[in-house]
Design a protein around this motif. Structure first.
Motif, PDB file in Angstrom:
ATOM      1  N   LEU A 269       9.731  -3.720   0.477  1.00  0.00           N
ATOM      2  CA  LEU A 269       9.569  -5.183   0.431  1.00  0.00           C
ATOM      3  C   LEU A 269       8.229  -5.602  -0.188  1.00  0.00           C
ATOM      4  O   LEU A 269       8.021  -6.759  -0.454  1.00  0.00           O
ATOM      5  N   SER A 270       7.300  -4.669  -0.387  1.00  0.00           N
ATOM      6  CA  SER A 270       5.917  -4.887  -0.847  1.00  0.00           C
ATOM      7  C   SER A 270       5.087  -5.743   0.084  1.00  0.00           C
ATOM      8  O   SER A 270       5.125  -5.516   1.256  1.00  0.00           O
TER       9      SER A 270
ATOM     10  N   LYS B 283      13.085  -7.102   7.622  1.00  0.00           N
ATOM     11  CA  LYS B 283      14.500  -7.006   7.273  1.00  0.00           C
ATOM     12  C   LYS B 283      15.162  -5.952   8.161  1.00  0.00           C
ATOM     13  O   LYS B 283      14.711  -4.815   8.223  1.00  0.00           O
ATOM     14  N   VAL B 284      16.215  -6.373   8.867  1.00  0.00           N
ATOM     15  CA  VAL B 284      17.001  -5.402   9.637  1.00  0.00           C
ATOM     16  C   VAL B 284      17.968  -4.754   8.650  1.00  0.00           C
ATOM     17  O   VAL B 284      18.921  -5.379   8.193  1.00  0.00           O
TER      18      VAL B 284
ATOM     19  N   ASN C 221      12.895  -2.690   8.224  1.00  0.00           N
ATOM     20  CA  ASN C 221      11.979  -2.516   7.109  1.00  0.00           C
ATOM     21  C   ASN C 221      11.055  -3.736   7.131  1.00  0.00           C
ATOM     22  O   ASN C 221      11.528  -4.856   7.292  1.00  0.00           O
ATOM     23  N   TYR C 222       9.747  -3.524   7.033  1.00  0.00           N
ATOM     24  CA  TYR C 222       8.883  -4.717   7.107  1.00  0.00           C
ATOM     25  C   TYR C 222       7.695  -4.618   6.165  1.00  0.00           C
ATOM     26  O   TYR C 222       7.243  -3.547   5.792  1.00  0.00           O
TER      27      TYR C 222
ATOM     28  N   SER D 131       0.817  -1.222   0.000  1.00  0.00           N
ATOM     29  CA  SER D 131       0.000   0.000   0.000  1.00  0.00           C
ATOM     30  C   SER D 131       0.849   1.271   0.000  1.00  0.00           C
ATOM     31  O   SER D 131       0.345   2.345  -0.278  1.00  0.00           O
ATOM     32  N   VAL D 132       2.135   1.124   0.371  1.00  0.00           N
ATOM     33  CA  VAL D 132       3.020   2.298   0.356  1.00  0.00           C
ATOM     34  C   VAL D 132       3.626   2.402  -1.049  1.00  0.00           C
ATOM     35  O   VAL D 132       4.456   1.589  -1.442  1.00  0.00           O
TER      36      VAL D 132
END
Length: 313
Positions: free
Chosen positions: A83-84, A59-60, A53-54, A20-21
């Motif tokens: 990452l979608s 993901k770190v 980031n998720y 959605s981003v």
């Protein structure tokens, strides 16, 4: 501005990059991150920053131990890719607890009393259980700020965030205005350095502590019950000094001395016996006999020591 350094933090950004981003919106999030980094007092001994980031996975991007300067941090932020699919916010917070807030990954030990802070930025509704995970994170001493953008579910933000909610939940209409929050966070994290302002009443040492301060004393002094003034410690109390023979208190410190017949060695702590029978050091008429740092007089054969223990007849 010099009197307003932000207090040291172990700060973790958790950024939603679900489907959605949109890509251009995600770029705005990265600008927000860079501007936030600019407002912080970044450094190994000051504020450490990690970015996660998720989406449906986590993901770190970099942990707390990786970068201690703003330029490297901002460079790393510029390379973060979305990452979608999915919005697994609970999983992201759990990962922060398990994998980021650890000493191996750069979080400072609990004894340092460095606040652990998370800023979650999301535009959606979590697709997993956030309530229990957020509660256990808060119970572990992690302060959570929830930033909602556009379609974000306000109820989920309130479930996540630390109390008081009006200080920990933020909402912006679009990613285009997310940078407005930078000044709010700066005000939140900025602690006036009372010690630098000179408005404290500490007799000897002032130690900044968030927006407040604590008093401390120089070595050899101890803080009095009023928590402001200092008294000299008896540095000659048993176990406090390193003198071989005599300890003399000296205004919160001490100096070593030696018994008569001994001389202080160059280390200023230990003593060596002097030759008390060296010429000019004793007052024996005939024979001087050394005796453990002192001496006694004796006479040649055919003489006897007088009652004064010095002369002979």
């Amino acid at each position: 501005d010099t009197a307003c350094k932000n207090r040291p933090l172990d700060l973790v950004f958790i950024i939603d990059s679900s489907r959605s981003v949109r890509p251009e919106e995600f770029e705005k999030v990265k600008i927000f991150l860079s501007e936030m980094i600019d407002t912080l007092d970044v450094g190994e001994r000051t504020t450490r920053v990690a970015v996660m980031n998720y989406a449906s996975t986590v993901k770190v991007e970099f942990p707390l131990r990786t970068y201690f300067d703003k330029a490297s941090m901002k460079e790393a932020v510029s390379h973060i890719e979305p990452l979608s699919a999915g919005t697994m916010t609970g999983l992201a917070i759990q990962t922060a607890m398990d994998e980021v807030f650890t000493e191996e990954m750069g979080t400072r030990p609990a004894t340092f009393n460095i606040p652990k802070v998370v800023i979650v930025v999301t535009d959606g509704r979590p697709q997993d259980q956030v309530q229990d995970v957020a509660a256990s994170a808060r119970a572990a001493g992690i302060e959570i700020y929830a930033v909602g953008v556009d379609r974000a579910d306000m109820q989920s933000l309130r479930i996540m965030a630390s109390e008081p909610l009006d200080e920990h939940v933020f909402y912006v209409e679009t990613y285009g205005v997310i940078e407005k929050l930078t000044s709010k966070f700066r005000a939140t994290f900025c602690a006036a350095n009372v010690c630098a302002l000179g408005t404290h009443d500490c007799e000897q040492v002032c130690v900044s502590n968030g927006g407040s301060y604590l008093c401390d004393c120089y070595e050899g002094y101890t803080l009095n019950p009023d928590q402001r003034s200092c008294s000299a410690v008896d540095m000659c109390a048993p176990g406090r000094h390193q003198c071989d023979q005599i300890c003399v208190s000296n205004n919160g410190s001490y100096v070593c001395e030696c018994f008569e017949g001994y001389i202080l060695n160059p280390d200023k702590k230990t003593c060596s016996a002097m030759d008390m029978c060296a010429p000019g050091r004793h007052d024996c008429a005939q024979v001087c006999l050394r005796s453990d740092g002192s001496y006694r007089c004796d006479c040649y054969e055919g003489y006897t020591l007088n009652p004064d223990k010095k002369t002979c007849s």
